[in-house]
Design a protein around this motif. Structure first.
Motif: not given
Length: 424
Positions: A228-235, A346-349, A354-359
């Motif tokens: 799931g965490l890696v799918v967050g990367c793909e998102a 959930l990982a995509a969210v 995180l991307a919204q507040h960092t990059s």
């Protein structure tokens, strides 16, 4: 059963394959059409994203209410009726003038049905194939899902240029009906794998039983969290590289296809027991390079390499089945699929936040590092030292301990084994 020719000669595998193909094409085509329809009606990126990925999150509802039916319904009847219900729901969302809230009500009502269908399909696959064909069969279905997701999104995009979003939804409904027809005509009539009436209480009881075993608990966590965490990367591919996101998605699909093919077809059983943790590490580690913003070709190569690690799920599913009684296998696989999709959503969210507040690159690196950390944390408890120890518990046997005692006994045996090995 070690070749694709032998696999497709199995009497009921071909209908399962064709039904999965039609249903995956329907869900991806319909999801894209629905996201377009909702965005046109509301202008909200959040609502349009929920229209595409909402059914995945809604599967957790099915996992907590309907999964006891996965082993208690006749498989052919279930795999015929469920796609028909999905077809009716998809067609209903195409009704002109239907309010957006009603669209989402129907959409989230369909998610639990998809969770139940996944459990029924997984249990039937294990029932129809010989023991040495399970891994190969699952790998082929995984490849089918990945390929049809790509084709479904491409076909959906093409249909949207020719038809309206509502017309494309009707095409998706027709594909669900095709899946139902394939199941009805291609599968043989079988009795349910378990007795009793399905219910929400029975679903909770079986979920608690499956979760009570420490070895199964570790397998579920390893199936859900690193993936799931890696799918967050793909998102984050689109905000990370807007001009090259398509290349990254294609590279990921290619890597997953290669990994499932190699592990499912060519890796011998003895080696498979040692590949789980390395594949899960491979799934995340290349994204640490991607987070450094390499040239697009190198980033695509890293994504392709990482995606071969998704084949670790095949090995963990094999371990899960070895730890699960026959009359709970459909339920266990349905819980795996629903939990996996929920964690991915959930990982995509989380990644987007995180991307919204960092990059996007920073968030991608954080998600990849977290996946590596979880894999390293879980690895010691997943080592198979004695294949015979992967015997499923038998809760209905006379004088058997209850689920909590069985879990405690399993943990105690693990601890005793570690002390014995240290003494030697």
């Amino acid at each position: 059963m070690r070749t694709y020719r032998e696999l497709f000669r199995a009497p009921e595998f071909t209908p399962l394959f064709l039904g999965t193909t039609a249903q995956t094409a329907a869900s991806t085509t319909g999801g894209l059409a629905l996201g377009t329809l909702v965005h046109a009606a509301t202008g909200s990126p959040l609502l349009s994203a929920l229209a595409v990925f909402g059914p995945s999150l809604a599967q957790v509802i099915g996992a907590t209410t309907l999964l006891s039916a996965a082993d208690r319904l006749p498989p052919r009847a279930a795999l015929t009726a469920l796609p028909l219900l999905l077809a009716l729901g998809t067609a209903a969302m195409a009704v002109p003038g239907l309010p957006v809230w009603a669209v989402f009500a129907v959409l989230f009502g369909l998610g639990p049905l998809a969770a139940l269908g996944g459990g029924v399909r997984g249990g039937l696959l294990h029932e129809t194939l010989t023991a040495d064909g399970h891994l190969l069969g699952r790998s082929v279905l995984n490849m089918c899902v990945g390929a049809m997701q790509i084709c479904g999104f491409a076909a959906g995009a093409a249909l949207l240029t020719v038809l309206s979003p509502r017309g494309t939804l009707l095409v998706a409904a027709a594909l669900y009906a095709v899946a139902a027809a394939v199941a009805r005509t291609g599968l043989t009539r079988r009795a349910p794998r378990a007795a009793g009436r399905p219910s929400v209480a029975e679903t909770w009881r079986n979920n608690a039983l499956l979760w009570s075993s420490a070895p199964r608990r570790r397998v579920y966590l390893a199936l859900w969290v690193p993936n799931g965490l890696v799918v967050g990367c793909e998102a984050l591919f689109v905000p990370y590289a807007p001009r090259h996101a398509g290349l990254l998605f294609a590279a990921g699909a290619l890597g997953m296809l290669v990994g499932d093919t190699v592990v499912g077809r060519f890796v011998p059983p003895g080696l498979r027991r040692r590949l789980g943790a390395p594949l899960r590490l491979l799934l995340a580690a290349p994204y640490l390079l991607v987070a450094l913003h390499p040239p697009p070709a190198l980033a695509a190569a890293a994504v392709a390499l990482a995606s071969t690690g998704f084949a670790a799920s095949l090995l963990l599913q094999e371990r899960l089945m070895a730890l699960t009684p026959d009359d709970l296998r459909g339920h266990a696989l349905g819980l795996h699929t629903s939990g996996m999709l929920t964690v991915q959503g959930l990982a995509a969210v989380l990644a987007g936040t995180l991307a919204q507040h960092t990059s996007p690159a920073t968030a991608m690196g954080v998600m990849a590092a977290a996946s590596v950390a979880v894999t390293l944390l879980l690895a010691p408890g997943l080592v198979v030292r004695d294949p015979e120890s992967d015997a499923p518990d038998a809760p209905d046997a006379p004088d058997a301990p209850d689920a909590a005692d069985a879990a405690d006994a399993a943990d105690a045996a693990d601890a005793a084994g570690r002390r014995s090995r240290q003494a030697r």
